[in-house]
Enzyme design. Structure first.
Site, mmCIF file in Angstrom:
data_model
loop_
_atom_site.group_PDB
_atom_site.id
_atom_site.type_symbol
_atom_site.label_atom_id
_atom_site.label_comp_id
_atom_site.label_asym_id
_atom_site.label_seq_id
_atom_site.Cartn_x
_atom_site.Cartn_y
_atom_site.Cartn_z
ATOM 1 N N SER A 47 0.820 -1.207 0.000
ATOM 2 C CA SER A 47 0.000 0.000 0.000
ATOM 3 C C SER A 47 0.860 1.266 0.000
ATOM 4 C CB SER A 47 -0.937 0.016 1.213
ATOM 5 O OG SER A 47 -0.197 0.030 2.417
ATOM 6 N N HIS A 48 2.169 1.129 0.289
ATOM 7 C CA HIS A 48 3.067 2.281 0.290
ATOM 8 C C HIS A 48 4.193 2.135 -0.728
ATOM 9 C CE1 HIS A 48 0.974 2.875 4.106
ATOM 10 N NE2 HIS A 48 1.333 4.132 4.003
ATOM 11 N N ALA A 123 4.717 5.904 4.548
ATOM 12 C CA ALA A 123 4.892 5.309 5.869
ATOM 13 C C ALA A 123 5.942 6.119 6.619
ATOM 14 C CB ALA A 123 5.324 3.853 5.728
ATOM 15 N N ASP A 188 -4.578 0.225 2.498
ATOM 16 C CA ASP A 188 -4.942 -1.189 2.467
ATOM 17 C C ASP A 188 -6.417 -1.366 2.110
ATOM 18 O OD1 ASP A 188 -2.556 -2.806 3.227
ATOM 19 O OD2 ASP A 188 -2.593 -1.510 4.971
#
Length: 337
Positions: A47-48, A123, A188
């Protein structure tokens, strides 16, 4: 799920750079962003990773982000380094302020890096790991958009409001954790929606405030905090420390500023660095021994330290490359058409 394609890390970085610069991002910003995206993909934080290229380009096209902004540094107090990102992305601002943060932490024992007026998508573990690589203990936090309902509520007030920590360890990976105070990162849920996959109960509420397993319904409703009232309290703390305290927007203000543009959240970030050598002095070796005893007490009974899975993925990716969905690569290529 679409076909998976293997890329080496240089290819991941080059793809991110190409997509960003072709959409008008300045080279310095693009490089800082591509560095972080590559780290996310390398550590299998999907997701990052490359998925964030889509988010960054959408933000660029919204007109909210200044793709050529130059961060400026000020020193409001001996222990505080403040970097104004001037509505650019946070990552170049972090790279600009990090050397001064390290310098002040070593001189004073503890120092703060304040990043203001920045767009933030990443993140936080790459940032606290960079602090730990200097032999310092790192702590970082940031709000986002008001997507997350407080415990007992049904409408967004908080952001996903991540909190990250890193403790340096001699000759091995640092002790690191990085988690959203929401039950899961918003990215996510977005990935579940892209793949038409259900989400677990406890991740989100629909527009009527009812628990849902439908990812799209959760994106249209509100996310939930982790740990009930405990996550809710931590989320509020981060709004205060990384919003009100540093003179930047709360998550609700950031969402209002976006005004439906769909850009990455714009707000501030607070990072703290502690120098163990200044805290411990001649007791440095004893302090390190105590820390290692703690870690051994965890792992010797079969439990794992946070980020162990990520560090294992890192070694694997450096050796074997990473696997990326063809559908995502197609979406990125379309951004460059």
């Amino acid at each position: 799920m679409s076909e998976l394609i293997n890329l080496d890390l240089d290819q991941v970085h080059a793809l991110a750079m190409r997509a960003l610069t072709r959409n008008g991002m300045g080279a310095d910003h693009a490089r800082a962003i591509a560095d972080t995206i590559t780290q996310g993909q390398r550590d299998e934080c999907h997701s990052h990773g490359l998925y964030r290229v889509l988010v960054c380009v959408q933000s660029l096209r919204s007109g909210k982000v200044d793709p050529l902004a130059r961060p400026t540094v000020s020193r409001p107090a001996p222990s505080i380094v403040s970097v104004d990102a001037h509505r650019g992305y946070s990552l170049l601002a972090f790279q600009t302020g990090l050397p001064l943060l390290v310098e002040q932490a070593r001189e004073l024992g503890v120092a703060a890096l304040v990043i203001r007026n920045c767009f933030h998508f990443s993140a936080l573990w790459p940032e606290v790991e960079a602090i730990a690589a200097e032999g310092l203990v790192g702590l970082a936090m940031t709000p986002s958009h008001a997507w997350v309902a407080p415990e007992g509520g049904s409408k967004g007030v908080f952001g996903t409001n991540p909190l990250a920590f890193a403790w340096p360890r001699e000759g091995r990976e640092p002790f690191v954790f990085d988690f959203a105070t929401s039950a899961i990162a918003r990215g996510d849920i977005e990935l579940h929606a892209r793949q038409d996959k259900p989400i677990p109960l406890g991740w989100g509420l629909d527009a009527n405030g009812r628990p849902t397993t439908n990812a799209r319904a959760a994106l249209e409703g509100a996310m939930q905090t982790f740990g009930g009232h405990k996550g809710s309290a931590l989320a509020a703390m981060i709004e205060l420390l990384a919003g009100a305290l540093i003179g930047d927007m709360t998550s609700a203000e950031s969402l209002a500023f976006d005004a439906g543009a769909g850009a990455t959240p714009c707000h501030g970030e607070l990072l703290l660095a502690f120098d163990p050598a200044r805290f411990l002095g001649n007791a440095m070796e004893e302090g390190q021994r105590r820390a290692e005893q703690l870690f051994a007490a965890i792992t010797d009974q079969g439990a794992r330290l946070p980020s162990q899975r990520r560090f294992a993925a890192r070694k694997r990716s450096e050796r074997e490359g990473v696997w990326v969905e063809q559908a995502l690569l197609d979406d990125i290529e379309r951004l460059m058409a």
